[in-house]
Design a protein around this motif. Structure first.
Motif, PDB file in Angstrom:
ATOM      1  N   GLY A 197       1.177  -1.440   0.173  1.00 60.02           N
ATOM      2  CA  GLY A 197      -0.040   0.113  -0.094  1.00 60.02           C
ATOM      3  C   GLY A 197       1.023   1.122   0.028  1.00 60.02           C
ATOM      4  N   GLU A 198       1.955   1.316   0.563  1.00 64.49           N
ATOM      5  CA  GLU A 198       3.096   2.566   1.027  1.00 64.49           C
ATOM      6  C   GLU A 198       3.730   2.694  -0.375  1.00 64.49           C
ATOM      7  OE1 GLU A 198       1.703   5.326   3.337  1.00 64.49           O
ATOM      8  OE2 GLU A 198       0.215   3.663   3.506  1.00 64.49           O
ATOM      9  N   ILE A 199       4.061   1.571  -1.160  1.00 64.02           N
ATOM     10  CA  ILE A 199       4.645   1.522  -2.440  1.00 64.02           C
ATOM     11  C   ILE A 199       3.373   2.790  -3.302  1.00 64.02           C
ATOM     12  CG2 ILE A 199       5.735   0.344  -4.534  1.00 64.02           C
ATOM     13  CD1 ILE A 199       7.144  -1.139  -2.606  1.00 64.02           C
ATOM     14  N   ALA A 200       2.613   1.930  -3.412  1.00 68.84           N
ATOM     15  CA  ALA A 200       1.453   2.494  -4.481  1.00 68.84           C
ATOM     16  C   ALA A 200       1.399   3.801  -4.228  1.00 68.84           C
ATOM     17  CB  ALA A 200      -0.038   1.814  -4.285  1.00 68.84           C
ATOM     18  N   ARG A 201       1.179   4.351  -2.641  1.00 67.90           N
ATOM     19  CA  ARG A 201       0.930   5.350  -2.167  1.00 67.90           C
ATOM     20  C   ARG A 201       2.463   6.126  -3.118  1.00 67.90           C
ATOM     21  NH1 ARG A 201      -2.260   6.123   1.120  1.00 67.90           N
ATOM     22  NH2 ARG A 201      -2.269   4.769   2.170  1.00 67.90           N
ATOM     23  N   THR A 202       3.065   5.909  -2.462  1.00 70.18           N
ATOM     24  CA  THR A 202       4.293   6.802  -3.024  1.00 70.18           C
ATOM     25  C   THR A 202       4.958   7.068  -4.514  1.00 70.18           C
ATOM     26  OG1 THR A 202       6.152   6.231  -1.306  1.00 70.18           O
ATOM     27  CG2 THR A 202       6.820   6.371  -2.916  1.00 70.18           C
ATOM     28  N   ALA A 203       4.053   6.271  -5.050  1.00 69.26           N
ATOM     29  CA  ALA A 203       3.653   6.313  -6.600  1.00 69.26           C
ATOM     30  C   ALA A 203       2.824   7.204  -6.997  1.00 69.26           C
ATOM     31  CB  ALA A 203       4.031   4.934  -7.472  1.00 69.26           C
ATOM     32  N   GLY A 204       2.036   7.880  -6.362  1.00 65.54           N
ATOM     33  CA  GLY A 204       0.936   8.605  -7.085  1.00 65.54           C
ATOM     34  C   GLY A 204      -0.297   7.796  -6.945  1.00 65.54           C
ATOM     35  N   LEU A 205      -0.236   6.682  -6.752  1.00 69.47           N
ATOM     36  CA  LEU A 205      -1.550   5.356  -6.839  1.00 69.47           C
ATOM     37  C   LEU A 205      -2.664   5.767  -5.772  1.00 69.47           C
ATOM     38  CD1 LEU A 205       0.189   2.620  -8.644  1.00 69.47           C
ATOM     39  CD2 LEU A 205      -0.849   3.907  -9.617  1.00 69.47           C
ATOM     40  N   LYS A 206      -3.743   6.124  -6.089  1.00 67.51           N
ATOM     41  CA  LYS A 206      -4.714   5.479  -5.592  1.00 67.51           C
ATOM     42  C   LYS A 206      -5.230   5.041  -4.702  1.00 67.51           C
ATOM     43  CE  LYS A 206      -6.660   9.488  -6.402  1.00 67.51           C
ATOM     44  NZ  LYS A 206      -6.480  11.323  -5.855  1.00 67.51           N
ATOM     45  N   ILE A 207      -5.062   4.655  -2.857  1.00 63.29           N
ATOM     46  CA  ILE A 207      -4.998   3.924  -2.019  1.00 63.29           C
ATOM     47  C   ILE A 207      -5.872   4.131  -0.648  1.00 63.29           C
ATOM     48  CG2 ILE A 207      -3.056   4.268  -1.103  1.00 63.29           C
ATOM     49  CD1 ILE A 207      -3.085   1.069  -0.915  1.00 63.29           C
ATOM     50  N   PRO A 208      -6.874   3.534  -0.025  1.00 65.15           N
ATOM     51  CA  PRO A 208      -6.950   3.943   1.046  1.00 65.15           C
ATOM     52  C   PRO A 208      -6.267   4.448   2.379  1.00 65.15           C
ATOM     53  CG  PRO A 208      -8.354   2.547   0.792  1.00 65.15           C
ATOM     54  CD  PRO A 208      -7.320   2.277  -0.258  1.00 65.15           C
ATOM     55  N   GLU A 209      -6.084   5.396   3.492  1.00 67.30           N
ATOM     56  CA  GLU A 209      -5.315   5.514   4.354  1.00 67.30           C
ATOM     57  C   GLU A 209      -5.136   4.565   4.617  1.00 67.30           C
ATOM     58  OE1 GLU A 209      -4.585   8.354   8.311  1.00 67.30           O
ATOM     59  OE2 GLU A 209      -6.241   7.963   7.620  1.00 67.30           O
ATOM     60  N   ILE A 210      -3.949   4.240   4.746  1.00 65.29           N
ATOM     61  CA  ILE A 210      -3.177   2.987   6.020  1.00 65.29           C
ATOM     62  C   ILE A 210      -2.940   3.475   7.170  1.00 65.29           C
ATOM     63  CG2 ILE A 210      -1.831   1.070   6.589  1.00 65.29           C
ATOM     64  CD1 ILE A 210      -1.460   1.102   3.316  1.00 65.29           C
ATOM     65  N   VAL A 211      -3.895   3.049   8.229  1.00 63.41           N
ATOM     66  CA  VAL A 211      -3.584   3.004   9.983  1.00 63.41           C
ATOM     67  C   VAL A 211      -3.653   1.680  10.532  1.00 63.41           C
ATOM     68  CG1 VAL A 211      -5.180   5.205  10.082  1.00 63.41           C
ATOM     69  CG2 VAL A 211      -6.206   2.613  10.940  1.00 63.41           C
ATOM     70  N   PHE A 212      -2.743   1.931  11.180  1.00 67.81           N
ATOM     71  CA  PHE A 212      -2.412   0.743  11.874  1.00 67.81           C
ATOM     72  C   PHE A 212      -3.733   0.832  13.275  1.00 67.81           C
ATOM     73  CE2 PHE A 212       1.934   1.793  11.964  1.00 67.81           C
ATOM     74  CZ  PHE A 212       2.284   0.510  11.106  1.00 67.81           C
ATOM     75  N   ALA A 213      -4.410  -0.339  13.838  1.00 69.30           N
ATOM     76  CA  ALA A 213      -5.514  -0.344  15.166  1.00 69.30           C
ATOM     77  C   ALA A 213      -5.597  -1.022  15.934  1.00 69.30           C
ATOM     78  CB  ALA A 213      -6.472  -0.687  13.475  1.00 69.30           C
ATOM     79  N   ASN A 214      -5.312  -0.785  16.559  1.00 68.53           N
ATOM     80  CA  ASN A 214      -5.163  -1.577  18.425  1.00 68.53           C
ATOM     81  C   ASN A 214      -6.355  -2.173  18.509  1.00 68.53           C
ATOM     82  OD1 ASN A 214      -2.587  -1.368  19.621  1.00 68.53           O
ATOM     83  ND2 ASN A 214      -3.204   0.288  19.913  1.00 68.53           N
TER      84      ASN A 214
END
Length: 261
Positions: free
Chosen positions: A55-72
């Motif tokens: 997901g974060e590589i995709a975001r770095t490339a400017g591709l659309k991806i929902p925000e990723i969060v850590f969830a406790n």
């Protein structure tokens, strides 16, 4: 690299019975809804690591991806859940999980109706070859249309080298034969341009900043005797090796595409 936010899961809304991982729609303490991926499901934390890196590589490339969060997830969270299967899943997922912002009103990508341009299709195919993502087929595209834009979701089936560490260096240099089933391969007419784009973008420093986001506890869960930084370094080196030898999987994709068009 922007830090990943951490939220606390407050309410389990409904299961999303897709595949074997039983993700769920959940509400967090920031008031937003998330698609929650559980550490206690299927491939466990390795699927979460693949989700985070992809997901974060995709975001770095400017591709659309929902925000990723850590969830406790609190240990008391599942006690009132009547479904025993879900209750067990919640119990085994106490602690840090991963979630993606829920795109309310999004519709599933339809390859018959939705036709991304050649460069966008090529970037997504290239990315999935890098990640060895087997889960972007016509049967299960793992893409959504939201506000007339194409969004990528679910990279948990990527990086399958990490299920068998022994020969990761050899695996890093393999072509990605499953690209022949990629839903966007027929439209991927600019793979060489995508290759130049990613190779110039994904520097060693950029890759290291992405893998640095992986929580130590996920890395050491199945290898408690191995320092987290050593395992994290393998992820970085695997990706660097694949990027440096990207002509191997680009050629595979181009050859597979010639058979389709």
């Amino acid at each position: 690299m922007k830090e990943i936010r951490t939220v606390n899961v407050m309410r389990y809304v409904t299961p999303l019975r897709e595949g074997g991982s039983l993700p769920a729609l959940a509400e967090a303490d920031d008031g937003f809804l998330y698609v929650l991926k559980f550490r206690g499901a299927g491939q466990g934390v390795k699927a979460l690591i693949a989700e985070l890196i992809g997901g974060e590589i995709a975001r770095t490339a400017g591709l659309k991806i929902p925000e990723i969060v850590f969830a406790n997830l609190d240990e008391a969270f599942g006690r009132t859940e009547p479904d025993e299967e879900i209750q067990d899943l919640l119990k085994f997922s106490t602690g840090l999980n991963l979630a993606l912002h829920y795109l309310s009103g999004a519709i599933t990508f339809d390859p018959v109706v939705n036709k991304p341009d050649g460069l966008l299709a090529s970037k997504i195919v290239w990315l999935d070859c890098l990640l060895t993502n087997v889960d972007r087929t016509a049967r299960n595209a793992n893409m959504l249309m939201w506000h007339k834009e194409l969004w990528l979701i679910d990279h948990g089936a990527s990086l399958y080298f990490h299920h068998s560490w022994d020969n990761w260096e050899e695996q890093a240099l393999r072509p990605f034969s499953q690209v022949k089933d990629h839903v966007l391969l027929p439209l991927a007419s600019q793979l060489e341009d995508a290759d130049l784009f990613f190779r110039s973008l994904l520097s060693k420093e950029k890759i290291n900043s992405i893998v640095s986001l992986i929580p130590d506890e996920w890395l050491t869960l199945h290898s408690p005797d191995e320092p987290a930084d050593v395992i994290r370094d393998v992820y970085a080196r695997f990706l660097e090796h694949r990027i440096d030898s990207s002509e191997i999987f680009v050629n595979e994709a181009q050859n597979a595409r010639k058979l389709l068009i």
